[in-house]
Design an enzyme around this catalytic site. Structure first.
Site, short mmCIF file in Angstrom:
data_model
loop_
_atom_site.label_atom_id
_atom_site.label_comp_id
_atom_site.label_asym_id
_atom_site.label_seq_id
_atom_site.Cartn_x
_atom_site.Cartn_y
_atom_site.Cartn_z
N ARG A 1 0.83 -1.21 0.00
CA ARG A 1 0.00 0.00 0.00
C ARG A 1 0.86 1.26 0.00
O ARG A 1 0.42 2.32 -0.41
CB ARG A 1 -0.87 0.05 1.28
CG ARG A 1 -2.07 -0.85 1.27
CD ARG A 1 -2.74 -0.84 2.65
NE ARG A 1 -3.19 0.47 3.06
CZ ARG A 1 -4.35 1.01 2.72
NH1 ARG A 1 -5.19 0.36 1.95
NH2 ARG A 1 -4.70 2.21 3.15
N ARG B 1 -8.88 -5.85 13.48
CA ARG B 1 -7.96 -5.07 14.28
C ARG B 1 -8.73 -3.83 14.71
O ARG B 1 -9.48 -3.24 13.91
CB ARG B 1 -6.76 -4.70 13.40
CG ARG B 1 -5.51 -4.35 14.11
CD ARG B 1 -4.86 -5.47 14.85
NE ARG B 1 -3.79 -4.90 15.64
CZ ARG B 1 -3.51 -5.23 16.89
NH1 ARG B 1 -4.19 -6.18 17.49
NH2 ARG B 1 -2.53 -4.64 17.53
N ASP C 1 -10.22 1.44 0.88
CA ASP C 1 -10.09 2.87 1.10
C ASP C 1 -11.46 3.50 0.83
O ASP C 1 -12.36 2.84 0.30
CB ASP C 1 -9.05 3.47 0.14
CG ASP C 1 -7.63 3.13 0.57
OD1 ASP C 1 -7.41 2.93 1.78
OD2 ASP C 1 -6.75 3.07 -0.30
N1 UDP Z 1 3.54 1.29 7.42
C1 UDP Z 1 4.80 1.28 7.97
N2 UDP Z 1 5.34 2.45 8.43
C2 UDP Z 1 4.67 3.62 8.35
C3 UDP Z 1 3.39 3.64 7.76
C4 UDP Z 1 2.84 2.46 7.31
O1 UDP Z 1 5.42 0.24 8.07
O2 UDP Z 1 5.21 4.64 8.79
C5 UDP Z 1 2.97 0.01 6.94
C6 UDP Z 1 2.15 -0.70 8.00
O3 UDP Z 1 2.36 -2.09 7.84
C7 UDP Z 1 0.74 -0.35 7.65
C8 UDP Z 1 0.80 -0.30 6.12
O4 UDP Z 1 2.10 0.21 5.84
O5 UDP Z 1 -0.19 -1.29 8.11
C9 UDP Z 1 -0.25 0.54 5.45
O6 UDP Z 1 -0.16 1.85 5.92
P1 UDP Z 1 -1.31 2.93 5.61
O7 UDP Z 1 -0.79 4.25 6.00
O8 UDP Z 1 -1.79 2.72 4.23
O9 UDP Z 1 -2.43 2.43 6.64
P2 UDP Z 1 -3.86 3.02 7.06
O10 UDP Z 1 -3.80 4.50 6.91
O11 UDP Z 1 -4.89 2.35 6.19
O12 UDP Z 1 -3.97 2.59 8.48
#
Ligand code: UDP
Length: 373
Positions: free
Chosen positions: A172, A249, A355
């Site tokens: 992602r 989660r 999303d």
């Molecule tokens: N992630 C990470 N470091 C960061 C941000 C995201 O490792 O600083 C990884 C983490 O595994 C997360 C995934 O990327 O679950 C997707 O992040 P996103 O920001 O898309 O998540 P959301 O906003 O949907 O919670």
């Protein structure tokens, strides 16, 4: 029957469905367990500032139809998500881009140098197909970035080691070899000015809505109110968990009003160290910085976001993607297919990491299938 559709859940999927149904002259009744509309994109105006009550939501899409659709209900600002990652007192730009690479490896200045450094580090994975998130991350960005910006964050977020997580989630995150801190690659991005709740309110328009109404507590009576049902709650709860519980989660939020006009200088800070118990801090006023009255207030609201295990009764946020849950979901989806008058939609009804734009696109598709029947 009074209604064509009973829409269970007042989130984005049903708001989209309701907007289309209204235009087509169909009658809908929305019932919602919580005491407000807009599901997890709900924003609440507190002392002039729109608070994202269930975590930061930034609208972005590459789909022009979807963009035109939402623009009927809100004016979007030009907010561009550029979060920073904080670890051990150092800041790094996200997503992984030339600014990040240069900050981690000061001798890396050009894209070619960055590509070479990542290739050197990813060599430990040579010839291996990544079988988990750790291997996937190292093969994409190398071990330094994995250890600094991915491991701690991801293990907090999902509550298990990266070596026990499916590889896909990390895909992602964009990876780019330009000095560009825009988190999303999509053509369209922004925040609805005035908040998401106002946008969703417009989407529902004059549709009948009953808040604080639990569908599952009165399933039979409520089902009799309409020809068809669009159910956007958790699919396993609809079937009374007959095959067992799907995993989700959850998140918990701690919001504080702080003295100071501008606390962190950016809407989203990711805390990627395993030692910090929360994953993100959100300073809400930055989402609508063009609203100078709200932006200039001498106080600010900052939310710490804590990932949490989910148990029945908690708010489910993310489906947990693993073979056990995929198989279980399949079984529920087979049951769902036999319910001729019930449609399952949204992140929880379809058990997918949607999303906002995915949700809207799925709801438009679902509505079109209904009218074409
Ligand atoms: N992630 C990470 N470091 C960061 C941000 C995201 O490792 O600083 C990884 C983490 O595994 C997360 C995934 O990327 O679950 C997707 O992040 P996103 O920001 O898309 O998540 P959301 O906003 O949907 O919670």
């Amino acid at each position: 029957m009074k209604y064509d559709y009973l829409l269970v859940g007042a989130g984005l999927f049903n708001a989209t469905f309701a907007a289309l149904a209204r235009k087509a002259g169909l009658r809908c009744l929305v019932i919602e367990k919580r005491d407000h509309i807009a599901g997890n994109i709900h924003t609440e105006n507190v002392e002039g500032i729109n608070i994202h009550k269930y975590g930061a939501h930034i609208f972005h899409t590459d789909d022009e139809n979807c963009w035109n659709f939402v623009n009927q209900f809100a004016t979007f600002n030009r907010y561009t998500n550029s979060p920073v990652a904080l670890i051990d007192g150092k800041l790094f730009n996200l997503p992984f881009n030339m600014n990040t690479f240069h900050a981690i490896w000061p001798d890396v200045i050009t894209p070619l140098q960055a590509q070479q450094r990542i290739a050197e580090q990813a060599a430990e994975m040579a010839g291996k197909t990544p079988s988990n998130l750790e291997e996937q991350a190292i093969s994409l960005v190398g071990r330094d970035i994995y250890e600094l910006l991915i491991k701690g964050y991801t293990e907090k977020q999902w509550g298990r080691p990266c070596s026990a997580l499916a590889p896909d989630i990390i895909k992602r995150l964009p990876l780019r070899f330009t000095y560009d801190n825009n988190y999303f690659n999509d053509r369209f991005q922004g925040i609805p000015m005035g908040g998401y709740t106002a946008m969703v309110e417009k989407m529902f328009g004059d549709t009948d809505i009953r808040l604080s109404c639990d569908f599952l507590a009165d399933k039979e009576n409520l089902s009799n109110l309409a020809e068809k049902i669009v159910y956007t709650g958790t699919i396993d709860s609809y079937f009374n968990y007959c095959f067992g519980e799907l995993e989700y989660r959850s998140l918990r939020f701690k919001t504080e009003k702080l003295d100071g006009q501008n606390i962190q200088g950016v809407a989203v800070v990711n805390h990627t160290s395993a030692d910090t118990p929360y994953t993100r801090t959100i300073e809400h006023k930055h989402f609508e910085a063009e609203n100078t009255t709200a932006f200039n207030t001498p106080y600010s609201f900052v939310t710490e976001e804590y990932p949490a295990d989910w148990q029945r009764g908690d708010e489910p946020y993310y489906p947990v993607n693993n073979p056990r849950n995929s198989e279980l979901y399949r079984k529920y989806a087979d049951l769902a297919a036999q319910e001729t008058n019930v449609i399952f939609g949204g992140r929880l009804g379809m058990y997918r990491y949607f999303d906002m734009d995915d949700t809207i696109i799925a709801a438009i598709q679902c509505f079109q299938q209904q009218v074409n029947k």
